[in-house]
Write a protein that holds these residues in place. Structure first.
Motif, PDB file in Angstrom:
ATOM      1  N   SER A   1       9.753 101.256 -30.876  1.00 46.82           N
ATOM      2  CA  SER A   1       9.307  99.811 -30.632  1.00 46.82           C
ATOM      3  C   SER A   1       9.549  99.814 -28.949  1.00 46.82           C
ATOM      4  N   GLU A   2       8.926  99.053 -28.137  1.00 47.79           N
ATOM      5  CA  GLU A   2       8.862  99.151 -26.656  1.00 47.79           C
ATOM      6  C   GLU A   2      10.217  98.682 -26.517  1.00 47.79           C
ATOM      7  N   ARG A   3      10.914  99.215 -25.218  1.00 49.65           N
ATOM      8  CA  ARG A   3      12.150  98.695 -24.663  1.00 49.65           C
ATOM      9  C   ARG A   3      12.143  97.366 -24.257  1.00 49.65           C
ATOM     10  N   GLN A   4      13.208  96.719 -24.676  1.00 47.31           N
ATOM     11  CA  GLN A   4      13.238  95.386 -23.909  1.00 47.31           C
ATOM     12  C   GLN A   4      14.661  94.998 -23.552  1.00 47.31           C
ATOM     13  N   LEU A   5      14.753  94.172 -22.918  1.00 49.79           N
ATOM     14  CA  LEU A   5      16.343  93.667 -22.421  1.00 49.79           C
ATOM     15  C   LEU A   5      16.532  92.300 -22.992  1.00 49.79           C
ATOM     16  N   GLY A   6      17.586  92.126 -23.524  1.00 48.34           N
ATOM     17  CA  GLY A   6      17.827  90.681 -23.976  1.00 48.34           C
ATOM     18  C   GLY A   6      18.967  90.074 -22.900  1.00 48.34           C
TER      19      GLY A   6
ATOM     20  N   PHE B   1      21.880  90.451 -17.782  1.00 44.24           N
ATOM     21  CA  PHE B   1      23.424  89.883 -17.141  1.00 44.24           C
ATOM     22  C   PHE B   1      23.776  91.244 -16.453  1.00 44.24           C
ATOM     23  N   ALA B   2      23.583  92.499 -17.071  1.00 39.03           N
ATOM     24  CA  ALA B   2      23.943  93.548 -16.454  1.00 39.03           C
ATOM     25  C   ALA B   2      23.338  93.955 -15.207  1.00 39.03           C
ATOM     26  N   LEU B   3      21.767  93.559 -15.519  1.00 37.35           N
ATOM     27  CA  LEU B   3      20.896  93.862 -14.155  1.00 37.35           C
ATOM     28  C   LEU B   3      21.126  93.374 -13.124  1.00 37.35           C
ATOM     29  N   LEU B   4      21.367  91.696 -13.299  1.00 38.53           N
ATOM     30  CA  LEU B   4      21.764  90.741 -12.371  1.00 38.53           C
ATOM     31  C   LEU B   4      22.921  91.425 -11.707  1.00 38.53           C
ATOM     32  N   GLY B   5      23.914  91.976 -12.466  1.00 37.79           N
ATOM     33  CA  GLY B   5      25.212  92.416 -11.757  1.00 37.79           C
ATOM     34  C   GLY B   5      24.920  93.551 -10.914  1.00 37.79           C
TER      35      GLY B   5
ATOM     36  N   GLY C   1      24.746  99.031 -13.221  1.00 36.35           N
ATOM     37  CA  GLY C   1      23.579  99.565 -13.408  1.00 36.35           C
ATOM     38  C   GLY C   1      23.787 100.553 -14.668  1.00 36.35           C
ATOM     39  N   ILE C   2      24.536 101.435 -14.918  1.00 30.01           N
ATOM     40  CA  ILE C   2      24.769 102.050 -16.025  1.00 30.01           C
ATOM     41  C   ILE C   2      24.693 101.183 -17.108  1.00 30.01           C
ATOM     42  N   GLY C   3      25.388 100.017 -17.168  1.00 28.18           N
ATOM     43  CA  GLY C   3      25.294  99.286 -18.334  1.00 28.18           C
ATOM     44  C   GLY C   3      23.618  98.878 -18.835  1.00 28.18           C
TER      45      GLY C   3
ATOM     46  N   LEU D   1      21.806  99.655 -22.092  1.00 22.05           N
ATOM     47  CA  LEU D   1      21.298  98.423 -22.894  1.00 22.05           C
ATOM     48  C   LEU D   1      19.820  98.616 -23.177  1.00 22.05           C
ATOM     49  N   TRP D   2      19.189  99.004 -22.175  1.00 17.85           N
ATOM     50  CA  TRP D   2      17.645  99.403 -22.272  1.00 17.85           C
ATOM     51  C   TRP D   2      17.311 100.371 -23.072  1.00 17.85           C
ATOM     52  N   PHE D   3      17.731 101.666 -22.775  1.00 20.23           N
ATOM     53  CA  PHE D   3      17.765 102.611 -23.673  1.00 20.23           C
ATOM     54  C   PHE D   3      18.162 102.382 -25.133  1.00 20.23           C
ATOM     55  N   GLY D   4      19.101 102.045 -25.072  1.00 16.69           N
ATOM     56  CA  GLY D   4      20.081 102.027 -26.596  1.00 16.69           C
ATOM     57  C   GLY D   4      19.663 100.653 -27.460  1.00 16.69           C
ATOM     58  N   ASN D   5      18.557  99.816 -27.032  1.00 11.88           N
ATOM     59  CA  ASN D   5      18.167  98.830 -27.892  1.00 11.88           C
ATOM     60  C   ASN D   5      19.233  97.976 -27.833  1.00 11.88           C
TER      61      ASN D   5
END
Length: 74
Positions: free
Chosen positions: A11-16, A21-25, A57-59, A63-67
């Motif tokens: 499936s395509e990678r998505q962020l919930g 929230f992690a990306l905003l951080g 950023g690591i988080g 989250l993006w790679f780890g579903n």
């Protein structure tokens, strides 16, 4: 005793919400780090904002790679 086949289609990678929230951080701490460097650390020390931004950023990447478990699946 039949065999089960699993779909190999990825499936395509998505962020919930948690990933966003992690990306905003990452973005806010990266901006704060840049501001701290230009003002010679008058706000928060750059040695504080940079590690927090890196962890965020690591988080986000994990989250993006780890579903991301907070993604709503259709």
């Amino acid at each position: 005793m039949g065999t089960r086949t699993q779909s190999t289609e990825r499936s395509e990678r998505q962020l919930g919400p948690l990933g966003w929230f992690a990306l905003l951080g990452l973005l806010s701490m990266g901006g704060l780090y840049a501001l701290d460097v230009t003002t010679q650390g008058n706000g928060v020390a750059p040695t504080t904002s940079l590690p927090i931004g890196i962890v965020a950023g690591i988080g986000a990447l994990l989250l993006w790679f780890g579903n991301d478990p907070t993604v709503r699946r259709a």
